[in-house]
Design a protein around this motif. Sequence first.
Motif, mmCIF file in Angstrom:
data_model
loop_
_atom_site.group_PDB
_atom_site.id
_atom_site.type_symbol
_atom_site.label_atom_id
_atom_site.label_comp_id
_atom_site.label_asym_id
_atom_site.label_seq_id
_atom_site.Cartn_x
_atom_site.Cartn_y
_atom_site.Cartn_z
ATOM 1 N N TYR A 47 0.835 -1.194 0.000
ATOM 2 C CA TYR A 47 0.000 0.000 0.000
ATOM 3 C C TYR A 47 0.874 1.249 0.000
ATOM 4 N N HIS A 48 1.977 1.200 0.741
ATOM 5 C CA HIS A 48 2.856 2.364 0.841
ATOM 6 C C HIS A 48 3.467 2.722 -0.508
ATOM 7 N N VAL A 49 3.851 1.722 -1.299
ATOM 8 C CA VAL A 49 4.447 1.992 -2.612
ATOM 9 C C VAL A 49 3.500 2.853 -3.442
ATOM 10 N N ILE A 50 2.213 2.517 -3.438
ATOM 11 C CA ILE A 50 1.229 3.265 -4.227
ATOM 12 C C ILE A 50 0.933 4.622 -3.601
ATOM 13 N N ALA A 51 0.685 4.624 -2.289
ATOM 14 C CA ALA A 51 0.314 5.870 -1.607
ATOM 15 C C ALA A 51 1.442 6.888 -1.654
ATOM 16 N N SER A 52 2.666 6.448 -1.396
ATOM 17 C CA SER A 52 3.802 7.358 -1.391
ATOM 18 C C SER A 52 4.071 7.910 -2.783
ATOM 19 N N THR A 53 3.895 7.076 -3.811
ATOM 20 C CA THR A 53 4.095 7.535 -5.186
ATOM 21 C C THR A 53 3.088 8.619 -5.550
ATOM 22 N N LEU A 54 1.818 8.374 -5.279
ATOM 23 C CA LEU A 54 0.774 9.343 -5.627
ATOM 24 C C LEU A 54 0.929 10.636 -4.834
ATOM 25 N N LYS A 55 1.120 10.507 -3.525
ATOM 26 C CA LYS A 55 1.241 11.699 -2.684
ATOM 27 C C LYS A 55 2.546 12.435 -2.946
ATOM 28 N N GLY A 56 3.603 11.684 -3.280
ATOM 29 C CA GLY A 56 4.878 12.321 -3.594
ATOM 30 C C GLY A 56 4.792 13.160 -4.855
ATOM 31 N N ASN A 57 4.101 12.658 -5.873
ATOM 32 C CA ASN A 57 3.914 13.431 -7.100
ATOM 33 C C ASN A 57 3.072 14.670 -6.845
ATOM 34 N N ALA A 58 2.025 14.515 -6.030
ATOM 35 C CA ALA A 58 1.179 15.672 -5.702
ATOM 36 C C ALA A 58 1.967 16.727 -4.939
ATOM 37 N N SER A 59 2.799 16.267 -4.001
ATOM 38 C CA SER A 59 3.626 17.191 -3.227
ATOM 39 C C SER A 59 4.638 17.907 -4.123
ATOM 40 N N ALA A 60 5.267 17.167 -5.036
ATOM 41 C CA ALA A 60 6.255 17.768 -5.944
ATOM 42 C C ALA A 60 5.606 18.827 -6.823
ATOM 43 N N TRP A 61 4.378 18.557 -7.277
ATOM 44 C CA TRP A 61 3.682 19.528 -8.118
ATOM 45 C C TRP A 61 3.427 20.828 -7.344
ATOM 46 N N LYS A 62 2.996 20.708 -6.086
ATOM 47 C CA LYS A 62 2.744 21.903 -5.275
ATOM 48 C C LYS A 62 4.032 22.689 -5.047
ATOM 49 N N ILE A 63 5.121 21.978 -4.776
ATOM 50 C CA ILE A 63 6.408 22.643 -4.538
ATOM 51 C C ILE A 63 6.864 23.383 -5.790
ATOM 52 N N GLU A 64 6.766 22.709 -6.929
ATOM 53 C CA GLU A 64 7.219 23.320 -8.181
ATOM 54 C C GLU A 64 6.302 24.471 -8.591
ATOM 55 N N LYS A 65 5.008 24.310 -8.359
ATOM 56 C CA LYS A 65 4.063 25.383 -8.686
ATOM 57 C C LYS A 65 4.349 26.631 -7.863
ATOM 58 N N ARG A 66 4.651 26.454 -6.558
ATOM 59 C CA ARG A 66 4.990 27.600 -5.703
ATOM 60 C C ARG A 66 6.274 28.272 -6.190
ATOM 61 N N ARG A 67 7.251 27.471 -6.560
ATOM 62 C CA ARG A 67 8.532 28.029 -7.034
ATOM 63 C C ARG A 67 8.326 28.876 -8.285
ATOM 64 N N LEU A 68 7.561 28.347 -9.217
ATOM 65 C CA LEU A 68 7.332 29.066 -10.468
ATOM 66 C C LEU A 68 6.451 30.296 -10.254
ATOM 67 N N SER A 69 5.515 30.203 -9.325
ATOM 68 C CA SER A 69 4.642 31.345 -9.032
ATOM 69 C C SER A 69 5.454 32.525 -8.509
ATOM 70 N N ARG A 70 6.460 32.218 -7.673
ATOM 71 C CA ARG A 70 7.317 33.296 -7.155
ATOM 72 C C ARG A 70 8.087 33.989 -8.278
ATOM 73 N N LYS A 71 8.329 33.265 -9.361
ATOM 74 C CA LYS A 71 9.056 33.831 -10.499
ATOM 75 C C LYS A 71 8.127 34.405 -11.559
ATOM 76 N N GLY A 72 6.817 34.299 -11.300
ATOM 77 C CA GLY A 72 5.854 34.797 -12.270
ATOM 78 C C GLY A 72 5.739 33.909 -13.502
ATOM 79 N N GLN A 73 6.016 32.632 -13.358
ATOM 80 C CA GLN A 73 5.990 31.700 -14.487
ATOM 81 C C GLN A 73 4.866 30.682 -14.298
#
Length: 389
Positions: free
Chosen positions: A193-219
């Motif tokens: 269960y962890h393999v699936i849950a961590s993969t899905l949540k990890g991708n969601a977390s990475a998207w939020k992190i990258e979106k915040r980074r790009l937002s600060r740059k106006g991109q």
Amino acid sequence: MMLFHYLKFFLFHGIGLLSVVALMAGGHWISLGLAAVLAIYIIGDGLCGDDTSIPEFRHPKILTVQVWMALPLMCLIVFTSVWSFSSADVLGFGALVTDLTGYDVIAARDATAFGHHIAGIVLTGLMIGVIGTITGHELTHRTWDPVSMFVGRWLLAFSFDTVFSIEHVYGHHRYVSTTEDPATAPRGRNVYYHVIASTLKGNASAWKIEKRRLSRKGQSAWSWHNAMLRGHLMSVALVVCALFMGGVSAALYFIACALWGKALLEIVNYMEHYGMVRNPETPVQPRHSWNTNKRISSWTMFNLTRHSHHHAQGEVPYQDLKPFPDAPMMISGYLTTIVVAMIPPLWHRLMTPKVLEWDRTFATDEEKILAAKANAVSGIPALIHANRG
């Protein structure tokens, strides 16, 4: 003696080359190669004890080049593996090897039974985890070095996991051992269960992190500036290469290898932080990760084993990590612990006493309260009973 401390890390490359030879030899040699790699790690760690040495390296650039070398080695392993499953002799590779060695690798490949190809997937996925993910992990922590980031992200692309370079560095290291960390498995969780849950949540977390980074740059997040999107395209490019090498069947073969490599990463995440608790407002300490100092795992995995120090100081290069022998310890070396984690009843039988010992020995008063809450919902009778006791 000091030279030995540089040379010992080349065992990593030796295991990779052993896998290449097994895959080229075909037939039962593939299965024997897999068995040999498993024996090196499991039996080696069992017999060779711990490595707690702390050598001083005066030429760290050599050690950096050693990890950079993982990329051409990874390319060779995966190319050989996909070639071993294809019908065409891509780039005349088989003919060249046959001319150089006198061993007809094309005939050996054509006579390889399907069961040995399954062993090839397991072996290649294991190499993607060891050669690709471990060095990709080390290199993508070096955010100040563009060469290391380039090499590291391409290594992670082989397991469809370039998002690791985002979520792991900027998310996991901040929230490790808390309920906010996708990679930290709560007490009682099943590894599959962890393999699936961590993969899905990890991708969601990475998207939020990258979106915040790009937002600060106006991109825009939906642009070439998004490292997550670029990373997935890198993995797609590798699938396309496999497709050109041997058609749909070869592409599916590579995808199976890559997904197994990705699953191994999540299994490692599972066993490195299983059951740990921490208030996210408090500093990460060595006691918040499971550690091991098994000699063969240390030498062939660039000191990934010294995980407690890594989480206390994530920017420290692998050769300078300290063993922390008093930190919480895993069941054994990495591959042995992976095998145990994949057998849930055995895992919980061996880890429950370790988790309870962590509560008694390492947890602060605040963490004891968090641990009691985690025990109550774990579904593990011994952990629930511990609260009542």
